[in-house]
Design a protein around this motif. Structure first.
Motif, PDB file in Angstrom:
ATOM      1  N   MET A  28      44.896 -19.452   5.420  1.00 56.45           N
ATOM      2  CA  MET A  28      43.436 -19.475   5.421  1.00 56.45           C
ATOM      3  C   MET A  28      42.860 -19.366   4.013  1.00 56.45           C
ATOM      4  SD  MET A  28      41.003 -16.607   7.221  1.00 56.45           S
ATOM      5  CE  MET A  28      41.711 -15.285   6.193  1.00 56.45           C
ATOM      6  N   LEU A  29      43.531 -18.612   3.138  1.00 57.91           N
ATOM      7  CA  LEU A  29      43.003 -18.354   1.800  1.00 57.91           C
ATOM      8  C   LEU A  29      43.535 -19.303   0.731  1.00 57.91           C
ATOM      9  CD1 LEU A  29      43.029 -14.444   1.549  1.00 57.91           C
ATOM     10  CD2 LEU A  29      41.080 -15.947   1.939  1.00 57.91           C
ATOM     11  N   ILE A  30      44.629 -19.980   1.010  1.00 58.22           N
ATOM     12  CA  ILE A  30      45.293 -20.781  -0.026  1.00 58.22           C
ATOM     13  C   ILE A  30      44.368 -21.823  -0.662  1.00 58.22           C
ATOM     14  CG2 ILE A  30      47.091 -22.520  -0.401  1.00 58.22           C
ATOM     15  CD1 ILE A  30      48.919 -20.887   1.376  1.00 58.22           C
ATOM     16  N   PRO A  31      43.620 -22.627   0.114  1.00 57.48           N
ATOM     17  CA  PRO A  31      42.757 -23.625  -0.539  1.00 57.48           C
ATOM     18  C   PRO A  31      41.742 -23.009  -1.495  1.00 57.48           C
ATOM     19  CG  PRO A  31      42.965 -24.100   1.804  1.00 57.48           C
ATOM     20  CD  PRO A  31      43.560 -22.746   1.586  1.00 57.48           C
ATOM     21  N   PHE A  32      41.171 -21.880  -1.122  1.00 64.76           N
ATOM     22  CA  PHE A  32      40.159 -21.249  -1.966  1.00 64.76           C
ATOM     23  C   PHE A  32      40.781 -20.647  -3.230  1.00 64.76           C
ATOM     24  CE2 PHE A  32      38.652 -21.104   2.410  1.00 64.76           C
ATOM     25  CZ  PHE A  32      37.419 -21.720   2.283  1.00 64.76           C
ATOM     26  N   ILE A  33      41.989 -20.108  -3.093  1.00 55.79           N
ATOM     27  CA  ILE A  33      42.671 -19.556  -4.266  1.00 55.79           C
ATOM     28  C   ILE A  33      43.036 -20.673  -5.237  1.00 55.79           C
ATOM     29  CG2 ILE A  33      44.810 -18.452  -5.030  1.00 55.79           C
ATOM     30  CD1 ILE A  33      44.648 -16.643  -2.625  1.00 55.79           C
ATOM     31  N   VAL A  34      43.523 -21.791  -4.701  1.00 54.75           N
ATOM     32  CA  VAL A  34      43.844 -22.942  -5.552  1.00 54.75           C
ATOM     33  C   VAL A  34      42.599 -23.410  -6.289  1.00 54.75           C
ATOM     34  CG1 VAL A  34      44.524 -25.372  -5.524  1.00 54.75           C
ATOM     35  CG2 VAL A  34      45.806 -23.709  -4.175  1.00 54.75           C
ATOM     36  N   PHE A  35      41.499 -23.507  -5.575  1.00 53.10           N
ATOM     37  CA  PHE A  35      40.243 -23.950  -6.197  1.00 53.10           C
ATOM     38  C   PHE A  35      39.826 -23.006  -7.318  1.00 53.10           C
ATOM     39  CE2 PHE A  35      35.591 -23.783  -6.450  1.00 53.10           C
ATOM     40  CZ  PHE A  35      35.296 -25.115  -6.702  1.00 53.10           C
ATOM     41  N   GLY A  36      39.830 -21.721  -7.039  1.00 50.02           N
ATOM     42  CA  GLY A  36      39.393 -20.756  -8.037  1.00 50.02           C
ATOM     43  C   GLY A  36      40.269 -20.743  -9.274  1.00 50.02           C
ATOM     44  N   VAL A  37      41.579 -20.763  -9.071  1.00 51.90           N
ATOM     45  CA  VAL A  37      42.511 -20.696 -10.201  1.00 51.90           C
ATOM     46  C   VAL A  37      42.430 -21.955 -11.060  1.00 51.90           C
ATOM     47  CG1 VAL A  37      44.953 -20.655 -10.820  1.00 51.90           C
ATOM     48  CG2 VAL A  37      44.097 -19.108  -9.066  1.00 51.90           C
ATOM     49  N   VAL A  38      42.427 -23.119 -10.415  1.00 53.84           N
ATOM     50  CA  VAL A  38      42.416 -24.382 -11.167  1.00 53.84           C
ATOM     51  C   VAL A  38      41.095 -24.571 -11.906  1.00 53.84           C
ATOM     52  CG1 VAL A  38      42.501 -26.894 -10.955  1.00 53.84           C
ATOM     53  CG2 VAL A  38      44.092 -25.481  -9.647  1.00 53.84           C
ATOM     54  N   VAL A  39      39.988 -24.342 -11.212  1.00 59.72           N
ATOM     55  CA  VAL A  39      38.678 -24.525 -11.847  1.00 59.72           C
ATOM     56  C   VAL A  39      38.506 -23.570 -13.021  1.00 59.72           C
ATOM     57  CG1 VAL A  39      36.192 -24.278 -11.521  1.00 59.72           C
ATOM     58  CG2 VAL A  39      37.562 -25.431  -9.788  1.00 59.72           C
ATOM     59  N   THR A  74      37.179 -37.081   2.403  1.00 63.16           N
ATOM     60  CA  THR A  74      35.960 -37.736   2.875  1.00 63.16           C
ATOM     61  C   THR A  74      34.729 -37.094   2.250  1.00 63.16           C
ATOM     62  OG1 THR A  74      37.058 -38.210   4.981  1.00 63.16           O
ATOM     63  CG2 THR A  74      34.658 -38.419   4.923  1.00 63.16           C
ATOM     64  N   THR A  75      34.730 -35.776   2.193  1.00 60.54           N
ATOM     65  CA  THR A  75      33.693 -35.023   1.492  1.00 60.54           C
ATOM     66  C   THR A  75      34.377 -33.993   0.602  1.00 60.54           C
ATOM     67  OG1 THR A  75      33.473 -33.256   3.144  1.00 60.54           O
ATOM     68  CG2 THR A  75      32.194 -35.263   3.503  1.00 60.54           C
ATOM     69  N   ALA A  76      33.605 -33.363  -0.256  1.00 58.14           N
ATOM     70  CA  ALA A  76      34.184 -32.377  -1.171  1.00 58.14           C
ATOM     71  C   ALA A  76      34.769 -31.182  -0.429  1.00 58.14           C
ATOM     72  CB  ALA A  76      33.124 -31.900  -2.165  1.00 58.14           C
ATOM     73  N   LEU A  77      34.293 -30.952   0.793  1.00 60.90           N
ATOM     74  CA  LEU A  77      34.752 -29.794   1.564  1.00 60.90           C
ATOM     75  C   LEU A  77      35.830 -30.143   2.587  1.00 60.90           C
ATOM     76  CD1 LEU A  77      31.326 -28.022   2.251  1.00 60.90           C
ATOM     77  CD2 LEU A  77      32.987 -27.518   0.455  1.00 60.90           C
ATOM     78  N   SER A  78      36.139 -31.420   2.738  1.00 61.01           N
ATOM     79  CA  SER A  78      37.103 -31.830   3.768  1.00 61.01           C
ATOM     80  C   SER A  78      38.469 -31.192   3.561  1.00 61.01           C
ATOM     81  CB  SER A  78      37.240 -33.359   3.777  1.00 61.01           C
ATOM     82  OG  SER A  78      36.027 -33.966   4.127  1.00 61.01           O
ATOM     83  N   GLY A  79      38.915 -31.131   2.306  1.00 59.41           N
ATOM     84  CA  GLY A  79      40.218 -30.537   2.024  1.00 59.41           C
ATOM     85  C   GLY A  79      40.277 -29.069   2.391  1.00 59.41           C
ATOM     86  N   PHE A  80      39.169 -28.363   2.197  1.00 58.46           N
ATOM     87  CA  PHE A  80      39.125 -26.943   2.551  1.00 58.46           C
ATOM     88  C   PHE A  80      39.183 -26.760   4.066  1.00 58.46           C
ATOM     89  CE2 PHE A  80      37.112 -27.238  -1.588  1.00 58.46           C
ATOM     90  CZ  PHE A  80      37.665 -26.173  -2.277  1.00 58.46           C
ATOM     91  N   HIS A 107      39.080 -13.208  -8.345  1.00 56.49           N
ATOM     92  CA  HIS A 107      39.539 -11.820  -8.263  1.00 56.49           C
ATOM     93  C   HIS A 107      39.368 -11.279  -6.844  1.00 56.49           C
ATOM     94  CE1 HIS A 107      40.425 -11.516 -12.432  1.00 56.49           C
ATOM     95  NE2 HIS A 107      39.173 -11.585 -12.858  1.00 56.49           N
ATOM     96  N   ALA A 108      38.238 -11.605  -6.231  1.00 54.90           N
ATOM     97  CA  ALA A 108      37.988 -11.141  -4.862  1.00 54.90           C
ATOM     98  C   ALA A 108      38.980 -11.767  -3.881  1.00 54.90           C
ATOM     99  CB  ALA A 108      36.557 -11.476  -4.451  1.00 54.90           C
ATOM    100  N   LEU A 109      39.298 -13.042  -4.094  1.00 61.30           N
ATOM    101  CA  LEU A 109      40.245 -13.722  -3.210  1.00 61.30           C
ATOM    102  C   LEU A 109      41.646 -13.136  -3.344  1.00 61.30           C
ATOM    103  CD1 LEU A 109      39.078 -17.424  -3.664  1.00 61.30           C
ATOM    104  CD2 LEU A 109      38.921 -16.059  -1.580  1.00 61.30           C
ATOM    105  N   PHE A 110      42.053 -12.843  -4.578  1.00 63.06           N
ATOM    106  CA  PHE A 110      43.373 -12.242  -4.778  1.00 63.06           C
ATOM    107  C   PHE A 110      43.428 -10.835  -4.179  1.00 63.06           C
ATOM    108  CE2 PHE A 110      44.136 -15.470  -8.126  1.00 63.06           C
ATOM    109  CZ  PHE A 110      45.395 -15.874  -7.712  1.00 63.06           C
ATOM    110  N   LYS A 111      42.333 -10.116  -4.262  1.00 59.04           N
ATOM    111  CA  LYS A 111      42.289  -8.792  -3.634  1.00 59.04           C
ATOM    112  C   LYS A 111      42.408  -8.922  -2.118  1.00 59.04           C
ATOM    113  CE  LYS A 111      41.761  -5.394  -5.324  1.00 59.04           C
ATOM    114  NZ  LYS A 111      42.717  -4.342  -5.748  1.00 59.04           N
ATOM    115  N   THR A 112      41.735  -9.929  -1.563  1.00 63.27           N
ATOM    116  CA  THR A 112      41.841 -10.183  -0.124  1.00 63.27           C
ATOM    117  C   THR A 112      43.268 -10.549   0.257  1.00 63.27           C
ATOM    118  OG1 THR A 112      39.559 -11.009  -0.122  1.00 63.27           O
ATOM    119  CG2 THR A 112      40.911 -11.518   1.801  1.00 63.27           C
TER     120      THR A 112
END
Length: 214
Positions: free
Chosen positions: A46-57, A141-147, A185-190
């Motif tokens: 559930m968290l992997i896509p958001f962590i990837v986004f945060g770290v890469v960006v 398809t959209t910027a959020l589709s991958g998430f 940081h919040a995502l890694f804490k989660t």
């Protein structure tokens, strides 16, 4: 001894042993523990896509120099390919030597084929339609589709583009970059909180496997 079991590693090992015992002694009850393992895996995914986004960006935007990012990216790609090749060879050798799964009492007809659907889909991306089809499937398809779908490759593409855009904005993008850093940081804490549930996930997965297949 108590210090060992207070650590996450000790708890996971204990859960593994308990799972084996439960699977051998109470197989029917052990099978019912499968949701523990499945639920833990879903929580992590559930968290992997958001962590990837945060770290890469944050990594790209925080550098501020796209040329430097490119050099680091090339080195990382080479490192990834080399290490992946070594891992594949090592995995093949270990599988040939130890033959994991040999002697297990498993009826192939009882296996859940849907569990392999994700691997089949990824293989299709690599082989079906060639490189052009593979590249097109990387574009969401959209910027959020991958998430939403959990497609990490699509999330990675969006992350790289967004990170480059923030880097090109310069000082104007610093506030957003700082916000994404705090979000990471919040995502890694989660994730750290979810990892504490690893013993339950291991217990459920091992108990189910031993209880059903012996």
């Amino acid at each position: 001894m108590s210090r060992i079991f207070k650590s996450l590693f000790g708890q996971v090992v204990l859960a593994l042993v308990v799972g084996v015992i439960v699977g051998l002694v109470w197989p029917e009850q052990a099978i019912k523990l499968k949701p523990l393992g499945d639920g833990f895996i879903k929580l992590i995914k559930m968290l992997i896509p958001f962590i990837v986004f945060g770290v890469v960006v944050h990594g790209i935007a925080g550098t501020g120099d796209l040329k430097r990012v490119g050099r680091v990216g090339i080195k990382a790609l080479i490192y990834f390919e080399v290490v992946t090749g070594i891992a594949l060879v090592l995995g093949l050798v270990l599988a040939w030597v130890f033959q994991p799964g040999a002697g297990m009492n498993i009826d192939p007809s009882t296996l859940d084929g849907s569990a392999l659907s994700a691997y089949k889909e990824n293989a299709g991306k690599l082989t079906g339609g060639g490189f052009t089809e593979f590249a097109l499937k990387l574009i969401p398809t959209t910027a959020l589709s991958g998430f939403v779908s959990g497609d990490v490759m699509q999330v990675l593409l969006v992350s790289i583009l967004f990170g480059c855009a923030l880097a090109l904005l310069g000082p104007k993008g610093e506030r957003i970059t700082s916000l994404i850093e705090d979000l990471s940081h919040a995502l890694f804490k989660t994730m750290g909180l979810l990892i504490r549930l690893a013993p339950l996930g291991v217990l459920g997965a091992i108990a189910f496997t031993v209880g059903k297949y012996g």
